[in-house]
Enzyme design. Structure first.
Site, PDB file in Angstrom:
ATOM      1  N   SER A   7     105.532  29.143   4.170  1.00 34.15           N
ATOM      2  CA  SER A   7     106.263  29.825   5.232  1.00 34.15           C
ATOM      3  C   SER A   7     105.980  28.763   6.569  1.00 34.15           C
ATOM      4  CB  SER A   7     106.575  30.540   5.310  1.00 34.15           C
ATOM      5  OG  SER A   7     107.364  31.824   6.249  1.00 34.15           O
ATOM      6  N   CYS A  63      99.489  36.819  -1.837  1.00 30.46           N
ATOM      7  CA  CYS A  63     100.043  35.758  -0.548  1.00 30.46           C
ATOM      8  C   CYS A  63      98.679  35.840   0.313  1.00 30.46           C
ATOM      9  CB  CYS A  63     100.170  36.570  -0.268  1.00 30.46           C
ATOM     10  SG  CYS A  63     100.881  36.543   2.024  1.00 30.46           S
ATOM     11  N   CYS A 114     100.331  41.165   6.481  1.00 26.78           N
ATOM     12  CA  CYS A 114      98.672  40.628   6.659  1.00 26.78           C
ATOM     13  C   CYS A 114      98.880  40.277   7.912  1.00 26.78           C
ATOM     14  CB  CYS A 114      99.607  39.024   6.388  1.00 26.78           C
ATOM     15  SG  CYS A 114      98.623  39.103   4.889  1.00 26.78           S
ATOM     16  N   CYS A 132      96.181  33.555  14.683  1.00 24.94           N
ATOM     17  CA  CYS A 132      97.380  32.873  14.688  1.00 24.94           C
ATOM     18  C   CYS A 132      97.793  33.035  15.687  1.00 24.94           C
ATOM     19  CB  CYS A 132      98.834  33.489  13.934  1.00 24.94           C
ATOM     20  SG  CYS A 132     100.571  32.525  14.448  1.00 24.94           S
ATOM     21  N   CYS A 136     103.934  35.730  18.147  1.00 26.05           N
ATOM     22  CA  CYS A 136     105.311  36.253  17.966  1.00 26.05           C
ATOM     23  C   CYS A 136     105.354  37.558  17.979  1.00 26.05           C
ATOM     24  CB  CYS A 136     105.789  36.341  16.210  1.00 26.05           C
ATOM     25  SG  CYS A 136     105.817  34.450  15.889  1.00 26.05           S
ATOM     26  N   GLU A 139      92.504  38.250   5.173  1.00 29.22           N
ATOM     27  CA  GLU A 139      92.931  38.818   4.728  1.00 29.22           C
ATOM     28  C   GLU A 139      93.811  37.627   3.274  1.00 29.22           C
ATOM     29  OE1 GLU A 139      95.388  42.020   7.713  1.00 29.22           O
ATOM     30  OE2 GLU A 139      95.846  41.048   6.125  1.00 29.22           O
ATOM     31  N   CYS A 193     104.454  40.748  15.501  1.00 27.70           N
ATOM     32  CA  CYS A 193     103.710  40.288  14.098  1.00 27.70           C
ATOM     33  C   CYS A 193     101.685  41.064  14.318  1.00 27.70           C
ATOM     34  CB  CYS A 193     103.355  38.711  14.053  1.00 27.70           C
ATOM     35  SG  CYS A 193     102.438  38.391  12.609  1.00 27.70           S
ATOM     36  N   LEU A 224     112.927  33.022   9.999  1.00 27.56           N
ATOM     37  CA  LEU A 224     113.881  32.736  11.004  1.00 27.56           C
ATOM     38  C   LEU A 224     114.305  33.798  11.946  1.00 27.56           C
ATOM     39  CD1 LEU A 224     116.410  30.225  11.994  1.00 27.56           C
ATOM     40  CD2 LEU A 224     117.516  30.938  11.058  1.00 27.56           C
TER      41      LEU A 224
HETATM   42  N1  SAH Z   1     103.251  31.670  10.368  1.00 34.26           N
HETATM   43  C1  SAH Z   1     103.847  32.255   8.991  1.00 34.26           C
HETATM   44  C2  SAH Z   1     103.115  32.666   7.657  1.00 34.26           C
HETATM   45  C3  SAH Z   1     102.831  33.781   7.992  1.00 34.26           C
HETATM   46  S1  SAH Z   1     103.870  35.115   8.470  1.00 34.26           S
HETATM   47  C4  SAH Z   1     105.419  32.433   9.157  1.00 34.26           C
HETATM   48  O1  SAH Z   1     105.180  33.014  10.135  1.00 34.26           O
HETATM   49  O2  SAH Z   1     106.290  32.002   8.722  1.00 34.26           O
HETATM   50  C5  SAH Z   1     104.598  35.444   7.032  1.00 34.26           C
HETATM   51  C6  SAH Z   1     105.580  36.337   6.657  1.00 34.26           C
HETATM   52  O3  SAH Z   1     105.256  37.679   6.712  1.00 34.26           O
HETATM   53  C7  SAH Z   1     106.330  35.572   8.695  1.00 34.26           C
HETATM   54  O4  SAH Z   1     107.981  35.623   8.088  1.00 34.26           O
HETATM   55  C8  SAH Z   1     106.569  36.171   9.397  1.00 34.26           C
HETATM   56  O5  SAH Z   1     107.656  36.790  10.243  1.00 34.26           O
HETATM   57  C9  SAH Z   1     106.109  38.218   9.096  1.00 34.26           C
HETATM   58  N2  SAH Z   1     105.756  39.218   9.465  1.00 34.26           N
HETATM   59  C10 SAH Z   1     105.306  39.361   9.642  1.00 34.26           C
HETATM   60  N3  SAH Z   1     105.103  40.530  10.766  1.00 34.26           N
HETATM   61  C11 SAH Z   1     105.977  41.297  10.129  1.00 34.26           C
HETATM   62  C12 SAH Z   1     106.309  42.455  10.200  1.00 34.26           C
HETATM   63  N4  SAH Z   1     105.415  43.189  10.921  1.00 34.26           N
HETATM   64  N5  SAH Z   1     106.912  43.251   9.427  1.00 34.26           N
HETATM   65  C13 SAH Z   1     107.650  42.514   8.502  1.00 34.26           C
HETATM   66  N6  SAH Z   1     106.983  41.054   7.952  1.00 34.26           N
HETATM   67  C14 SAH Z   1     106.840  40.057   8.994  1.00 34.26           C
HETATM   68 FE1  SF4 Z   2     101.948  33.483  13.378  1.00 32.55          FE
HETATM   69 FE2  SF4 Z   2     103.322  33.385  11.750  1.00 32.55          FE
HETATM   70 FE3  SF4 Z   2     103.166  35.907  12.848  1.00 32.55          FE
HETATM   71 FE4  SF4 Z   2     104.556  34.420  14.675  1.00 32.55          FE
HETATM   72  S1  SF4 Z   2     105.108  35.260  12.343  1.00 32.55           S
HETATM   73  S2  SF4 Z   2     102.222  35.349  15.021  1.00 32.55           S
HETATM   74  S3  SF4 Z   2     103.675  32.287  13.637  1.00 32.55           S
HETATM   75  S4  SF4 Z   2     101.223  34.393  11.240  1.00 32.55           S
END
Ligand code: SAH
Ligand code: SF4
Length: 360
Positions: free
Chosen positions: A202, A116, A344, A123, A127, A95, A130, A226
């Site tokens: 990021s 973006c 995303c 991934c 997390c 995406e 996510c 963070l």
């Molecule tokens: N893997 C990298 C970059 C992709 S994620 C990272 O984690 O930084 C990009 C951003 O989207 C990150 O800050 C992530 O924590 C955030 N993100 C993921 N799921 C989310 C959600 N459901 N709501 C808001 N932000 C989210």
């Molecule tokens: Fe991967 Fe970033 Fe999503 Fe964590 S927040 S699962 S590092 S894409």
């Protein structure tokens, strides 16, 4: 078989094209003609490069390929956030999201049009909040698959992209060499010509790679996801913290900050009852002051099937004012209409599951 081994022409740097031409006894100025066709005129075959001799076009076509992203779905419309779902040549789905003009979050002035981009299929970092990590990791994107997200979105919308954030699916620092190569092409005067300070990577906190990135001769910006100001909170939602804890991560940020003139951003998703306490706000402000980082607070976007939720508006505002009270520059994302602005990874997951469940 042979086709699969060919490199995509959109992953080449100008000096690599020059070396290729030199090896073929071709004139060096041909390299500039080729990148003009690729990034100015945006052709999609070597045949269209009409000022190159036919023999050279054929030689190029036998050596390199044009990878194409197939657009599977587009959600949203002009002036709103638009999501693009692409299918890659091996059928993987990725995406990109195009975000219209908004006050600067990452760039310097107004962000204008921000894309973006994804850097991996899935991934591996898992997390807990996510969507991108839910289905695990499949593979890295190569540089051309990253560059082509910009080309495909500009082609589909007729709009020029001003700002790039590596915040789509995947962990950019786990695919560092392809990401750095893509940034070189995106940033180059002969490429997409987007200024390095309008490009933000990021990361969820890969400390050794943050240091490695700091040593690259790039002026792009860095955002750290963070999402927690203590190891307790980060361990609960981000498995990466068990490998690189907060002390290690902040030390890497210190190193990065010492090597670059731009400030780091701390991304902090506000998740109800998880990381939104006043104590976390004070501690976050402390880390930010130490590193000289700015803070972007983002209310959590709910993900179907996950238990987390966003805190009330009142709690969000309170958190913001505590952080600001320490003299830290902080923003809180407040726009409405987040129906498709969800993070995303979600569109892909929906489509993938629908395809898996579809009768054959
Ligand atoms: N893997 C990298 C970059 C992709 S994620 C990272 O984690 O930084 C990009 C951003 O989207 C990150 O800050 C992530 O924590 C955030 N993100 C993921 N799921 C989310 C959600 N459901 N709501 C808001 N932000 C989210
Ligand atoms: Fe991967 Fe970033 Fe999503 Fe964590 S927040 S699962 S590092 S894409």
């Amino acid at each position: 078989m042979q086709t699969a081994a060919k490199r995509s022409v959109h992953s080449l740097l100008l000096d690599e094209i020059e070396s290729f031409l030199a090896a073929q006894n071709e004139k060096p100025y041909r390299a500039k003609q080729i990148v003009d066709w690729l990034y100015e005129k945006r052709v999609d075959s070597f045949d269209q490069m009409s000022d190159l001799p036919q023999a050279l076009r054929e030689r190029l076509a036998s050596e390199f390929r044009f990878g194409e992203l197939e657009t599977v779905r587009v959600l949203g419309s002009k002036d709103t956030t638009r999501k693009f779902l692409f299918r890659l040549s091996d059928d993987s789905l990725i995406e990109s999201v195009l975000i219209p003009a908004s006050p600067a979050l990452y760039g310097e002035r107004s962000d204008r049009r921000t894309i973006c981009v994804s850097t991996q299929v899935g991934c591996a970092y898992g997390c807990k909040f996510c969507a991108s990590g839910l289905d695990g990791f499949s593979r890295n994107l190569d540089a051309s698959e990253i560059v082509q997200q910009l080309l495909a979105v500009e082609k589909a919308t007729g709009e020029r992209i001003d700002n790039v954030v590596f915040m789509g699916m995947g962990e950019p620092l786990a695919n560092l060499s392809n990401v750095v190569r893509a940034i070189r092409i995106i940033n180059a005067p002969w490429g997409l010509e987007i200024g390095a300070r309008h490009i933000t990577i990021s990361t969820s906190g890969l400390a050794p790679q943050i240091k490695k990135l700091a040593d690259e001769p790039l002026q792009s910006r860095l955002a750290i996801s963070l999402h927690g100001a203590t190891d307790d909170v980060r361990n609960r939602i981000m498995p990466v913290n068990r490998k690189y804890d907060l002390t290690t991560l902040l030390a890497a940020c210190d190193y990065y900050a010492s090597r670059r003139k731009h400030r780091i951003y701390f991304e902090y998703i506000l998740i109800g009852g998880v990381n939104d306490s006043e104590e976390q706000a004070h501690l976050l402000a402390g880390h930010s002051r130490r590193i000289g980082a700015r803070v972007n607070l983002i209310p959590y976007n709910t993900v179907a099937g996950l238990e987390w939720s966003r805190p009330s508006r009142e709690i969000q505002e309170r958190f913001l004012s505590i952080v600001r009270g320490h003299g830290v520059v902080a923003t809180l994302r407040r726009e409405k209409g987040h129906d498709i602005d969800a993070a995303c990874g979600q569109l892909r997951l929906q489509t993938k599951r629908a395809e898996e469940n579809a009768p054959v």
